[in-house]
Each structure stands twice: as C-alpha cells, then as structure tokens.
Write an enzyme that holds these catalytic residues in place. Structure first.
Site: not given
Ligand code: PRP
Length: 183
Positions: A156, A169, A135, A107, A104
C-alpha cells in the site's frame, strides 16, 4: 484507521523526490518523441495523478491541451470497490486528437480499462496510456499502460498524489504505509 504522522506511519520510502523527478523527465522525453510534432490532449485522472501530471506536462517541451477527468473506485478502503464512477467528465472534444491518459497507479486495472472504453467511443486519433506506478501482479498484462514509471510490488503506497482515505497525497515522495494504519 490509524493516522499519526508520516514519520510514524511510513514504513519506508520507495521513491525519493529526486528519483521521481528523474523518471518523470525520462517519460516526458519519451512521450514527446512518440508524438512526432502532434499537439496532444493531456488528460489528468483526478485526483491521484495530479502531481505526476503537472510535473510531466511541465517537462514536455511541446504544445498541448490540458484537461481533467475525475474517476473514483476506492472510497476510503484499500481495495477497489469494483464499481468505477465518473465524477467529472472532460471539457474538450477529443475526436481526431492524440490523447494521452495520465494515471498515478494501475492496481486492479479497472479504472484504466473503463477510461479506455469511455474515451475510445469518442473516436480520438490515438490513445496513449501512461502510469507512474504499476502493481503488475494485481492485473492482467493486457491492462498494462504504454508507458510506466515504475513496476511496484503489491504494497500500500502513498504520497506524490496517492492517498489513504485522503491522507498523505501531498507527501513529496512515495512511501509504503505500515499495515497497522489500515488494518
Ligand atoms: C486510484 C488511482 C487510480 C485507480 C487505480 O483512484 O488514482 O485512478 O485508483 O486503481 P485500479 O487500477 O484498481 O482501478 P481512486 O479511485 O482511489 O481515486 P483518487 O485518484 O481520487 O484517489
């Protein structure tokens, strides 16, 4: 943490349902043309990518295997903990397969980096990465995915699978959360 209602907590809508649907269709046809007739393993990175993944697979007019992996690095905070945890592994064998990792958001880039390392070690034929949001200012350009829905600023964002402490979500659009909600 201050959670009220989307009307009170969302500063503005970044991408509407209609904009999202049009971009997903374009990414789907791009992916299908890259596949050149091969049957890929589509990998959903739970939980955030769930809505994008389902919409994308539905738009792809080709045979595919669908599988799910669960990774977490955020907990309830707004910044990565820096530690990526594998919560649920794939069910299928990806050796000699064309693999498409569906995220999704990129970051810090830690999760996609971890996933690429983890899955490369299983000797797939190819790995293609796709993320709905990116991002880009937050990570090194070497961590950019092969396909991206939208590059976004360092705000955010929630909705369309993206959460804040598991809230929001299920919003059908992507919106920017007011800082007062998480500060
Ligand atoms: C979020 C998102 C990505 C990841 C991106 O997952 O879904 O998988 O963070 O961030 P990064 O590039 O800094 O690693 P999260 O760990 O919040 O779990 P979730 O998808 O279950 O919400």
């Amino acid at each position: 943490m201050l959670i009220r209602s989307p009307e009170q907590d969302i500063e503005r809508i970044l991408f509407t349902e209609k904009t999202i649907a049009a971009r997903v269709e374009a990414i789907a046809s791009d992916l299908v043309s890259r596949l050149n007739g091969s049957r890929p393993v589509m990998i959903c990175v739970l939980k955030g990518a769930a809505f994008f993944y389902i919409d994308l697979c539905r738009c792809m007019n080709c045979a595919m295997d669908m599988d799910f992996i669960s990774i977490s690095s955020y907990g309830a905070g707004t910044r990565s903990t820096g530690i990526v945890r594998l919560i649920k592994d794939l069910d299928c064998n990806i050796t000699d397969r064309d693999v498409i990792i569906v995220e999704d958001i990129i970051d810090s880039g830690l999760t996609i980096q971890y996933l690429k390392q983890l899955l490369s070690a299983r000797n797939p034929k190819s790995i293609t990465t796709v993320s709905f949001l990116d991002k880009c200012a937050r990570h090194d350009s070497s961590l950019k995915t092969d396909l991206t829905g939208f590059d976004i600023p360092d705000e955010f964002v929630v909705g369309y699978g993206l959460d804040y402490a598991n809230y929001y979500r299920n919003l059908p659009y992507i919106g920017i959360l007011k800082p007062e909600c998480y500060r």
